[in-house]
Design a protein around this motif. Structure first.
Motif, PDB file in Angstrom:
ATOM      1  N   ASP A   1      39.057  44.144  33.651  1.00  0.00           N
ATOM      2  CA  ASP A   1      40.363  44.036  33.911  1.00  0.00           C
ATOM      3  C   ASP A   1      41.187  45.189  33.432  1.00  0.00           C
ATOM      4  O   ASP A   1      40.816  45.817  32.463  1.00  0.00           O
ATOM      5  N   ARG A   2      42.149  45.618  34.176  1.00  0.00           N
ATOM      6  CA  ARG A   2      42.866  46.806  33.900  1.00  0.00           C
ATOM      7  C   ARG A   2      44.203  46.413  33.994  1.00  0.00           C
ATOM      8  O   ARG A   2      44.812  45.544  34.264  1.00  0.00           O
ATOM      9  N   GLU A   3      45.291  47.505  33.418  1.00  0.00           N
ATOM     10  CA  GLU A   3      46.777  47.374  33.429  1.00  0.00           C
ATOM     11  C   GLU A   3      47.296  48.573  34.375  1.00  0.00           C
ATOM     12  O   GLU A   3      46.771  49.801  34.340  1.00  0.00           O
ATOM     13  N   LEU A   4      48.067  47.994  35.379  1.00  0.00           N
ATOM     14  CA  LEU A   4      49.053  48.849  36.230  1.00  0.00           C
ATOM     15  C   LEU A   4      50.344  48.572  36.317  1.00  0.00           C
ATOM     16  O   LEU A   4      50.902  47.669  36.935  1.00  0.00           O
ATOM     17  N   PRO A   5      51.108  48.821  34.928  1.00  0.00           N
ATOM     18  CA  PRO A   5      52.567  48.295  34.657  1.00  0.00           C
ATOM     19  C   PRO A   5      53.337  48.256  35.946  1.00  0.00           C
ATOM     20  O   PRO A   5      53.449  49.312  36.806  1.00  0.00           O
ATOM     21  N   PHE A   6      54.001  46.988  36.205  1.00  0.00           N
ATOM     22  CA  PHE A   6      54.934  46.572  37.171  1.00  0.00           C
ATOM     23  C   PHE A   6      54.049  46.365  38.559  1.00  0.00           C
ATOM     24  O   PHE A   6      54.084  45.256  39.317  1.00  0.00           O
TER      25      PHE A   6
ATOM     26  N   HIS B   1      36.319  36.707  39.383  1.00  0.00           N
ATOM     27  CA  HIS B   1      34.813  36.642  39.723  1.00  0.00           C
ATOM     28  C   HIS B   1      34.343  35.344  39.134  1.00  0.00           C
ATOM     29  O   HIS B   1      33.089  34.987  39.612  1.00  0.00           O
ATOM     30  N   TYR B   2      34.543  34.641  38.014  1.00  0.00           N
ATOM     31  CA  TYR B   2      34.069  33.304  37.818  1.00  0.00           C
ATOM     32  C   TYR B   2      34.664  32.190  38.659  1.00  0.00           C
ATOM     33  O   TYR B   2      33.889  31.363  38.967  1.00  0.00           O
ATOM     34  N   VAL B   3      36.005  32.214  38.874  1.00  0.00           N
ATOM     35  CA  VAL B   3      36.443  31.144  39.725  1.00  0.00           C
ATOM     36  C   VAL B   3      37.459  31.802  40.782  1.00  0.00           C
ATOM     37  O   VAL B   3      38.666  31.882  40.439  1.00  0.00           O
ATOM     38  N   SER B   4      37.130  32.212  41.940  1.00  0.00           N
ATOM     39  CA  SER B   4      37.710  32.749  42.983  1.00  0.00           C
ATOM     40  C   SER B   4      38.769  31.938  43.758  1.00  0.00           C
ATOM     41  O   SER B   4      39.550  32.502  44.480  1.00  0.00           O
ATOM     42  N   ARG B   5      38.592  30.603  43.675  1.00  0.00           N
ATOM     43  CA  ARG B   5      39.631  29.742  44.199  1.00  0.00           C
ATOM     44  C   ARG B   5      40.913  29.389  43.490  1.00  0.00           C
ATOM     45  O   ARG B   5      41.740  28.739  43.854  1.00  0.00           O
TER      46      ARG B   5
ATOM     47  N   THR C   1      43.617  40.277  36.278  1.00  0.00           N
ATOM     48  CA  THR C   1      42.775  39.178  36.153  1.00  0.00           C
ATOM     49  C   THR C   1      41.652  38.973  37.095  1.00  0.00           C
ATOM     50  O   THR C   1      40.988  38.177  37.441  1.00  0.00           O
ATOM     51  N   HIS C   2      40.752  40.112  37.301  1.00  0.00           N
ATOM     52  CA  HIS C   2      39.817  40.289  38.081  1.00  0.00           C
ATOM     53  C   HIS C   2      38.566  39.529  37.502  1.00  0.00           C
ATOM     54  O   HIS C   2      37.765  39.000  38.318  1.00  0.00           O
TER      55      HIS C   2
ATOM     56  N   ILE D   1      41.502  50.102  43.568  1.00  0.00           N
ATOM     57  CA  ILE D   1      41.143  49.005  42.834  1.00  0.00           C
ATOM     58  C   ILE D   1      39.658  48.609  42.668  1.00  0.00           C
ATOM     59  O   ILE D   1      39.310  48.169  41.577  1.00  0.00           O
ATOM     60  N   THR D   2      39.089  48.473  43.772  1.00  0.00           N
ATOM     61  CA  THR D   2      37.896  47.777  43.874  1.00  0.00           C
ATOM     62  C   THR D   2      36.928  48.662  43.164  1.00  0.00           C
ATOM     63  O   THR D   2      35.972  48.054  42.397  1.00  0.00           O
ATOM     64  N   PHE D   3      36.815  49.855  43.336  1.00  0.00           N
ATOM     65  CA  PHE D   3      35.889  50.961  42.590  1.00  0.00           C
ATOM     66  C   PHE D   3      36.063  50.605  41.209  1.00  0.00           C
ATOM     67  O   PHE D   3      34.910  50.702  40.399  1.00  0.00           O
ATOM     68  N   LEU D   4      37.232  50.486  40.418  1.00  0.00           N
ATOM     69  CA  LEU D   4      37.705  50.576  39.011  1.00  0.00           C
ATOM     70  C   LEU D   4      37.308  49.226  38.667  1.00  0.00           C
ATOM     71  O   LEU D   4      37.209  48.993  37.398  1.00  0.00           O
ATOM     72  N   GLN D   5      37.232  48.157  39.239  1.00  0.00           N
ATOM     73  CA  GLN D   5      36.749  46.691  39.020  1.00  0.00           C
ATOM     74  C   GLN D   5      35.477  46.726  38.672  1.00  0.00           C
ATOM     75  O   GLN D   5      34.890  46.063  37.900  1.00  0.00           O
TER      76      GLN D   5
END
Length: 419
Positions: free
Chosen positions: A330-335, A352-356, A347-348, A301-305
Motif C-alpha cells: 500500500d502507498r499514499e498519494l494524498p487527495f 489482493h486478499y478479497v477483491s470483491r 488499500t491494494h 500504480i500497478t508497477f509500484l503495487q
C-alpha cells in the motif's frame, strides 16, 4: 483449493489453467516455507508469512463485503460529471486566454486533470471486473464493458487475464503481470555468463526505459503480453488481449473476447467521427492526451503495487495464496489517491486478499487484516515518484536459493547479487 477462499476472496473468475505439473494449488508450500527468511535489497531480513487465508477472511467484518448499487453508481455519475464539467469549462474559457504561455499552461493543466478523472473511471470499471460493483453480475459486466470500452480497454479480456494475476500474485511461473526475470533469465537476456560482465545501467538509460514503460507499457502489455509469462509455443502475434484464441484465455471465453473487441471497435468509430466533426485539436486535447495520462497512471500504480526493494517473489514450492497476496504494498498519494483513484493505491493489499470488497469498504477491512498480517503488512509513505525511480534502479531481477526470491540489480545499489 479451500472452500473459504472460493467464496470469500478473488473475483469469481475461472480457475487458473495450470502451466506447471498440475500439482500447484492455493495452499501449497504451507509446511515447506515455515521459518524461511531472506535478505531484501535494502539488507533487511524478510520472513515468509505463515498465517492462513482463513485467518485473514475471518478478521474482516461482514459489513465490509456489502456492495451497494446506489453508492457504486453515485461514483460513476460523479466521475462522469467531473469529466464533462471540466471539459465544458476548459473549452469555453481557455481559448479566451491570449498569452500563449498561459494558454499552453491552462491546456496542460486541463489535460492532466482529465487524466486523473479518467483514471477514476478506469478504477470503477476495474471494480466491475472483480464483481465488487454490485451484487448483480450482469450489471457489473455491463457497466464495466461500457466504461472500459470508453477508455479503449478490452473489458472481458482484461478481466480474465487480471483474474489470473490475482490468483497467482507473486508466483514466478504463474503470475501474469510485472513478473520479474530471475537472475538466470536476466543474464541470458544480456548474453553473458556472469553478472559482473553486465555493464551498470546509467541513470539516463534508466530514465529512457522508464519513459518507454510509462508511455507505452499498457499497450505493450495488451498487444504483446510484456512482463507476463512466456508462451514460446505460440506465435507472438497470437499472445495478446485482442485475439479470442489467444493462450491467455480459456476456450469458453472466446465470445467474451469478441465482445471486448466489439467495444473497442465501437469506441474507435465514435472517436473517428469526433475527429471528423470537431477536428484534430478537439480530439487530441479532449480525449487522446487525457487518455495517455490514464495509461501513465495505470502503469505507474500497478508497477509500484508489485515492485519494491522489500518485496518477495516465490518459487512454486514455497508460494501459497496468502503469501502471494502479501507480496503487494500500500502507498499514499494524498487527495489524488482517495478522491480521484478511489483508494486503489491505499488499500491494494486488502484488494489482493478479497477483491470483491468494494473500494468504499476497503479501509476498515484493511485495518482488520493488519491485525492478522502484523509485520507482514507492507505500506510506504514515501513520495511515489521517488519510489518509482528507486524501484526502477534497484529492482532489475530476483534471486534466491531457498524458493524466496528478492530483488537485486547490477547498478551497485543495495545488497549485491551472487554470481
Amino acid at each position: 483449493m479451500s472452500t473459504t477462499f472460493t467464496t470469500g476472496s478473488a473475483d469469481n473468475t475461472s480457475n487458473l489453467k495450470s502451466r506447471g505439473n498440475g500439482s500447484e494449488n492455493f495452499d501449497n508450500g504451507d509446511n515447506v516455507a515455515k521459518g524461511l527468511t531472506a535478505i531484501d535489497t535494502l539488507g533487511q531480513e524478510f520472513e515468509v508469512p505463515d498465517y492462513s487465508i482463513k485467518e485473514i477472511l475471518q478478521a474482516i467484518p461482514k459489513e465490509c463485503y456489502e456492495r451497494r448499487l446506489t453508492t457504486s453508481f453515485y461514483y460513476v455519475f460523479r466521475d462522469i460529471a467531473l469529466l464533462a464539467t471540466n471539459m465544458y469549462l476548459a473549452n469555453k474559457y481557455i481559448p479566451l486566454i491570449q498569452n500563449p504561455i498561459l494558454n499552453f499552461a491552462a491546456w496542460f493543466t486541463y489535460v492532466a486533470i482529465q487524466g486523473l478523472f479518467g483514471t477514476g473511471i478506469w478504477v470503477l470499471a476495474h471494480e466491475c471486473g472483480h464483481q465488487a460493483f454490485s451484487d448483480y453480475g450482469w450489471v457489473n459486466d455491463s457497466v464495466g464493458w461500457v466504461l472500459h470500452s470508453f477508455l479503449l480497454v478490452p473489458f472481458f479480456s482484461w478481466k480474465y487475464s487480471h483474474g489470473k494475476h490475482h490468483k497467482a500474485t507473486g508466483h514466478l511461473t504463474r503470475d501474469t503481470v510485472f513478473v520479474p526475470p530471475t537472475k538466470e533469465k536476466f543474464k541470458s537476456s544480456n548474453f553473458v555468463e556472469k553478472l559482473e560482465d553486465i555493464a551498470e545501467e546509467t541513470p539516463i538509460v534508466s530514465l529512457y526505459n522508464l519513459f518507454l514503460q510509462q508511455a507505452g507499457g499498457w499497450w505493450a502489455y495488451l498487444t504483446t503480453n510484456v512482463t507476463g509469462q512466456p508462451f514460446s509455443e505460440y506465435p507472438k502475434s497470437q499472445v495478446n488481449h485482442f485475439v479470442p484464441s489467444s493462450p491467455l484465455f480459456e476456450k469458453r471465453e472466446y465470445w467474451f473476447i469478441v465482445l471486448s473487441d466489439l467495444g473497442i471497435a465501437i469506441q474507435a468509430f465514435i472517436l473517428y467521427n469526433w475527429y471528423k466533426k470537431f477536428g484534430a485539436f478537439s480530439f487530441f486535447i479532449n480525449y487522446f492526451f487525457p487518455y495517455m495520462w490514464v495509461n501513465h497512471w495505470l502503469v505507474f500504480i500497478t508497477f509500484l503495487q508489485h515492485t519494491d526493494p522489500t518485496m518477495p517473489h516465490y518459487d512454486a514450492a514455497v508460494w501459497n495464496f496468502a503469501r502471494g497476496a502479501a507480496a503487494t504494498i500500500d502507498r499514499e498519494l494524498p487527495f489524488i489517491g482517495p478522491f480521484c483513484f478511489h483508494d486503489i493505491i491505499e488499500t491494494h493489499v486488502l484488494h489482493h486478499y478479497v477483491s470483491r470488497i468494494p473500494f468504499y469498504n476497503a479501509r476498515p477491512a484493511t485495518e482488520a487484516i493488519k491485525k492478522v498480517m502484523g509485520k507482514h503488512y507492507r505500506k510506504s509513505e514515501e513520495n511515489m515518484f521517488v519510489s518509482l525511480w528507486k524501484s526502477v534502479r534497484y529492482c532489475q531481477f530476483v534471486d534466491g536459493t531457498n524458493g524466496v526470491r528478492m530483488f537485486r540489480n547490477v547498478n551497485g545499489l543495495g545488497v549485491q547479487p551472487t554470481d
